[in-house]
Design a protein around this motif. Structure first.
Motif, PDB file in Angstrom:
ATOM      1  N   ARG A   1       0.830  -1.203   0.000  1.00 16.00           N
ATOM      2  CA  ARG A   1       0.000   0.000   0.000  1.00 16.00           C
ATOM      3  C   ARG A   1       0.869   1.260   0.000  1.00 16.00           C
ATOM      4  NH1 ARG A   1      -5.269   0.677   1.139  1.00 16.00           N
ATOM      5  NH2 ARG A   1      -5.422  -1.432   1.991  1.00 16.00           N
ATOM      6  N   GLU A   2       1.901   1.267   0.848  1.00 11.66           N
ATOM      7  CA  GLU A   2       2.754   2.445   0.929  1.00 11.66           C
ATOM      8  C   GLU A   2       3.690   2.561  -0.271  1.00 11.66           C
ATOM      9  OE1 GLU A   2       2.360   0.220   3.220  1.00 11.66           O
ATOM     10  OE2 GLU A   2       1.630   1.177   5.063  1.00 11.66           O
ATOM     11  N   ALA A   3       4.150   1.419  -0.781  1.00 11.60           N
ATOM     12  CA  ALA A   3       5.131   1.441  -1.866  1.00 11.60           C
ATOM     13  C   ALA A   3       4.518   1.884  -3.182  1.00 11.60           C
ATOM     14  CB  ALA A   3       5.754   0.054  -2.026  1.00 11.60           C
ATOM     15  N   GLY A   4       3.273   1.489  -3.431  1.00 12.90           N
ATOM     16  CA  GLY A   4       2.616   1.876  -4.665  1.00 12.90           C
ATOM     17  C   GLY A   4       3.388   1.423  -5.892  1.00 12.90           C
ATOM     18  N   ALA A   5       3.627   2.347  -6.816  1.00 14.53           N
ATOM     19  CA  ALA A   5       4.306   2.016  -8.065  1.00 14.53           C
ATOM     20  C   ALA A   5       5.784   1.696  -7.859  1.00 14.53           C
ATOM     21  CB  ALA A   5       4.162   3.176  -9.053  1.00 14.53           C
ATOM     22  N   GLU A   6       6.323   1.964  -6.660  1.00 13.69           N
ATOM     23  CA  GLU A   6       7.734   1.687  -6.375  1.00 13.69           C
ATOM     24  C   GLU A   6       7.942   0.339  -5.698  1.00 13.69           C
ATOM     25  OE1 GLU A   6      10.756   3.438  -7.001  1.00 13.69           O
ATOM     26  OE2 GLU A   6       9.346   4.189  -8.501  1.00 13.69           O
ATOM     27  N   GLY A   7       6.937  -0.520  -5.746  1.00 13.08           N
ATOM     28  CA  GLY A   7       7.028  -1.803  -5.052  1.00 13.08           C
ATOM     29  C   GLY A   7       8.187  -2.670  -5.490  1.00 13.08           C
ATOM     30  N   ARG A   8       8.564  -2.594  -6.765  1.00 11.53           N
ATOM     31  CA  ARG A   8       9.667  -3.425  -7.245  1.00 11.53           C
ATOM     32  C   ARG A   8      11.013  -2.956  -6.707  1.00 11.53           C
ATOM     33  NH1 ARG A   8       9.594  -4.866 -13.469  1.00 11.53           N
ATOM     34  NH2 ARG A   8      11.089  -6.361 -12.638  1.00 11.53           N
ATOM     35  N   ASN A   9      11.072  -1.715  -6.226  1.00 10.03           N
ATOM     36  CA  ASN A   9      12.328  -1.162  -5.729  1.00 10.03           C
ATOM     37  C   ASN A   9      12.340  -0.973  -4.220  1.00 10.03           C
ATOM     38  OD1 ASN A   9      13.267  -0.825  -8.429  1.00 10.03           O
ATOM     39  ND2 ASN A   9      12.042   1.044  -8.588  1.00 10.03           N
ATOM     40  N   THR A  10      11.354  -1.566  -3.541  1.00  8.42           N
ATOM     41  CA  THR A  10      11.146  -1.283  -2.125  1.00  8.42           C
ATOM     42  C   THR A  10      11.229  -2.561  -1.298  1.00  8.42           C
ATOM     43  OG1 THR A  10       9.693   0.562  -2.700  1.00  8.42           O
ATOM     44  CG2 THR A  10       9.527  -0.292  -0.455  1.00  8.42           C
ATOM     45  N   ILE A  11      11.794  -2.442  -0.122  1.00  3.34           N
ATOM     46  CA  ILE A  11      11.788  -3.537   0.852  1.00  3.34           C
ATOM     47  C   ILE A  11      11.851  -2.915   2.242  1.00  3.34           C
ATOM     48  CG2 ILE A  11      14.293  -3.868   0.992  1.00  3.34           C
ATOM     49  CD1 ILE A  11      11.783  -6.748   0.837  1.00  3.34           C
ATOM     50  N   THR A  12      11.147  -3.497   3.177  1.00  4.82           N
ATOM     51  CA  THR A  12      11.199  -3.068   4.576  1.00  4.82           C
ATOM     52  C   THR A  12      11.701  -4.225   5.416  1.00  4.82           C
ATOM     53  OG1 THR A  12       9.397  -1.480   4.333  1.00  4.82           O
ATOM     54  CG2 THR A  12       9.842  -2.295   6.553  1.00  4.82           C
ATOM     55  N   VAL A  13      12.680  -3.976   6.258  1.00  8.01           N
ATOM     56  CA  VAL A  13      13.216  -5.001   7.160  1.00  8.01           C
ATOM     57  C   VAL A  13      13.031  -4.507   8.585  1.00  8.01           C
ATOM     58  CG1 VAL A  13      15.227  -6.344   7.857  1.00  8.01           C
ATOM     59  CG2 VAL A  13      14.889  -5.765   5.436  1.00  8.01           C
ATOM     60  N   ASP A  14      12.169  -5.189   9.334  1.00 14.16           N
ATOM     61  CA  ASP A  14      11.934  -4.857  10.740  1.00 14.16           C
ATOM     62  C   ASP A  14      12.701  -5.827  11.628  1.00 14.16           C
ATOM     63  OD1 ASP A  14      10.217  -2.786  10.132  1.00 14.16           O
ATOM     64  OD2 ASP A  14       8.432  -4.056  10.172  1.00 14.16           O
ATOM     65  N   ARG A  15      13.368  -5.285  12.638  1.00 12.42           N
ATOM     66  CA  ARG A  15      14.084  -6.112  13.616  1.00 12.42           C
ATOM     67  C   ARG A  15      13.565  -5.794  15.003  1.00 12.42           C
ATOM     68  NH1 ARG A  15      20.627  -6.642  13.010  1.00 12.42           N
ATOM     69  NH2 ARG A  15      20.701  -7.985  11.164  1.00 12.42           N
ATOM     70  N   ASP A  16      13.236  -6.839  15.767  1.00 13.41           N
ATOM     71  CA  ASP A  16      12.902  -6.629  17.171  1.00 13.41           C
ATOM     72  C   ASP A  16      14.135  -6.121  17.907  1.00 13.41           C
ATOM     73  OD1 ASP A  16      10.423  -7.625  16.579  1.00 13.41           O
ATOM     74  OD2 ASP A  16      10.761  -9.604  17.476  1.00 13.41           O
ATOM     75  N   SER A  17      13.911  -5.300  18.911  1.00 13.23           N
ATOM     76  CA  SER A  17      15.036  -4.690  19.629  1.00 13.23           C
ATOM     77  C   SER A  17      15.918  -5.725  20.318  1.00 13.23           C
ATOM     78  CB  SER A  17      14.512  -3.681  20.652  1.00 13.23           C
ATOM     79  OG  SER A  17      13.646  -4.326  21.594  1.00 13.23           O
ATOM     80  N   ASP A  18      15.359  -6.870  20.683  1.00  9.32           N
ATOM     81  CA  ASP A  18      16.124  -7.890  21.416  1.00  9.32           C
ATOM     82  C   ASP A  18      16.525  -9.069  20.541  1.00  9.32           C
ATOM     83  OD1 ASP A  18      13.614  -8.961  21.023  1.00  9.32           O
ATOM     84  OD2 ASP A  18      13.457  -9.813  23.046  1.00  9.32           O
ATOM     85  N   VAL A  19      16.418  -8.933  19.215  1.00  4.88           N
ATOM     86  CA  VAL A  19      16.596 -10.102  18.358  1.00  4.88           C
ATOM     87  C   VAL A  19      18.025 -10.650  18.407  1.00  4.88           C
ATOM     88  CG1 VAL A  19      17.123  -8.774  16.248  1.00  4.88           C
ATOM     89  CG2 VAL A  19      16.130 -11.066  16.083  1.00  4.88           C
ATOM     90  N   LEU A  20      19.027  -9.794  18.494  1.00  5.87           N
ATOM     91  CA  LEU A  20      20.401 -10.286  18.517  1.00  5.87           C
ATOM     92  C   LEU A  20      20.673 -11.101  19.779  1.00  5.87           C
ATOM     93  CD1 LEU A  20      22.337  -7.225  17.071  1.00  5.87           C
ATOM     94  CD2 LEU A  20      21.841  -9.403  15.945  1.00  5.87           C
ATOM     95  N   GLU A  21      20.118 -10.656  20.894  1.00  8.15           N
ATOM     96  CA  GLU A  21      20.278 -11.424  22.136  1.00  8.15           C
ATOM     97  C   GLU A  21      19.590 -12.770  22.020  1.00  8.15           C
ATOM     98  OE1 GLU A  21      21.923 -11.840  25.937  1.00  8.15           O
ATOM     99  OE2 GLU A  21      22.215 -10.291  24.421  1.00  8.15           O
ATOM    100  N   ARG A  22      18.424 -12.793  21.432  1.00  6.95           N
ATOM    101  CA  ARG A  22      17.700 -14.057  21.242  1.00  6.95           C
ATOM    102  C   ARG A  22      18.435 -14.973  20.263  1.00  6.95           C
ATOM    103  NH1 ARG A  22      12.089 -11.977  19.341  1.00  6.95           N
ATOM    104  NH2 ARG A  22      11.505 -14.193  19.355  1.00  6.95           N
ATOM    105  N   MET A  23      19.050 -14.386  19.256  1.00  2.00           N
ATOM    106  CA  MET A  23      19.839 -15.185  18.314  1.00  2.00           C
ATOM    107  C   MET A  23      21.048 -15.810  18.995  1.00  2.00           C
ATOM    108  SD  MET A  23      19.902 -13.014  14.750  1.00  2.00           S
ATOM    109  CE  MET A  23      18.542 -13.120  13.576  1.00  2.00           C
TER     110      MET A  23
END
Length: 315
Positions: free
Chosen positions: A176-198
């Motif tokens: 929805r947010e990317a619209g016509a730029e979807g082919r050039n868009t990516i979002t990567v979300d990381r939890d704040s504690d993910v490295l500790e959990r890893m």
């Protein structure tokens, strides 16, 4: 008999920004370093995740196979050997999943050699947008060639672990947010504690793998670990050394990938192996513990047994 690494190759980022080009370049170099040509690969497995223009069809593995030129017109080749290629997407764990799949094909005799390629890029194919806070993965590629060994050297069983809860890291396209730029868009979300959990999962995975391989004798497992080089995924620049510290090992007992901006992600294990080999760090070790953490807080680990003097055939 076991599956061994016959050759490896790396492909740093260039101006193309193309994961397909990175994987194909690394794959071609990997075959050349083994003294082989494209027709000598029977299976190609692509484990890359982040792709050019977010392409989903056709199989990226087929595009890489075409770029390398692996048995494209096999009906007219002298031995008439067809090549098979497919994508296997499981984040940083993908290489070890490919080792499992490739090893089964080699053991069954349906393949002589399996080429495993990996590459990630920002979908815009702009190298400057890789290895940033918004997209933490490096734009790069790598390849390793698997063969069957007549002795016990090489990969052992691949062990898996997972933890409940959310994925920790989530890469997606917000349409929805990317619209016509979807082919050039990516979002990567990381939890704040993910490295500790890893890290917690990595310690658990190492201990579980050693128990499965050597039993519950803690002293025996520790002795084995002392002569083992750790090659891990690299979700942070300090991940490998932090894991070694938690395991009570020297910081240099684990390989930290150098020379890249960002997490090498699906190429991390191949990068770690090749850089350790080039630096002479395999000497003095009996085995390598390959360990990847990711793909929704799951892990994959396998002990790779080295020969006396780290014979070239085992590398």
């Amino acid at each position: 008999m076991a599956t061994v690494i016959a050759s490896t190759a790396l492909c740093p980022a260039d101006d193309t920004g193309s994961s397909i080009a990175y994987a194909a370049s690394a794959g071609s170099a990997c075959l050349q370093q083994a003294g082989l040509g494209p027709a000598d690969a029977d299976v190609l497995i692509n484990v890359g995740v982040y792709r050019d223009s977010n392409i989903s069809e056709p199989s990226v593995a087929a595009l890489i196979q075409k770029r390398i030129g692996i048995n494209l017109d096999y009906l007219h080749d002298t031995d008439r050997r067809a090549a098979f290629s497919f994508d296997l997407m499981n984040g940083a764990c993908g290489v070890l999943n490919a080792v499992q799949a490739g090893g089964a094909l080699l053991a069954a005799g349906s393949a002589r050699r399996v080429l495993v390629v990996s590459a990630d890029t920002h979908p815009s194919m702009d190298p400057a947008r890789a290895g940033t806070a918004a997209f933490p993965y490096a734009a790069t590629g790598a390849a390793l060639l698997l063969e069957r060994s007549d002795d016990a050297l090489g990969f052992g069983r691949v062990h898996h672990r997972s933890r409940p809860g959310g994925p920790g890291v989530n890469g997606y396209v917000p349409l929805r947010e990317a619209g016509a730029e979807g082919r050039n868009t990516i979002t990567v979300d990381r939890d704040s504690d993910v490295l500790e959990r890893m890290l917690d999962l990595a310690v658990d995975s190492v201990q579980g793998t050693l128990t499965a391989e050597y039993g519950t004798d803690a002293a025996r497992s520790q002795t084995a670990l002392d002569r083992t080089l750790l090659i891990t995924s690299q979700p942070s620049a300090e991940f490998a050394s932090q894991l070694a510290k938690r395991l009570g090992l020297a910081s240099d007992a684990a390989v930290t990938v150098e020379g890249l901006t960002g997490d090498p992600h699906t190429s991390a294990l191949t990068y770690g192996f090749r850089q350790a080999q080039d630096a002479g760090r395999l000497a003095g070790h009996d085995r390598i513990l390959f360990l990847a953490v990711g793909a929704g807080l799951s892990s994959a680990a396998s002990l790779y047994r080295l020969g006396d003097g780290n014979r070239e055939a085992a590398l």
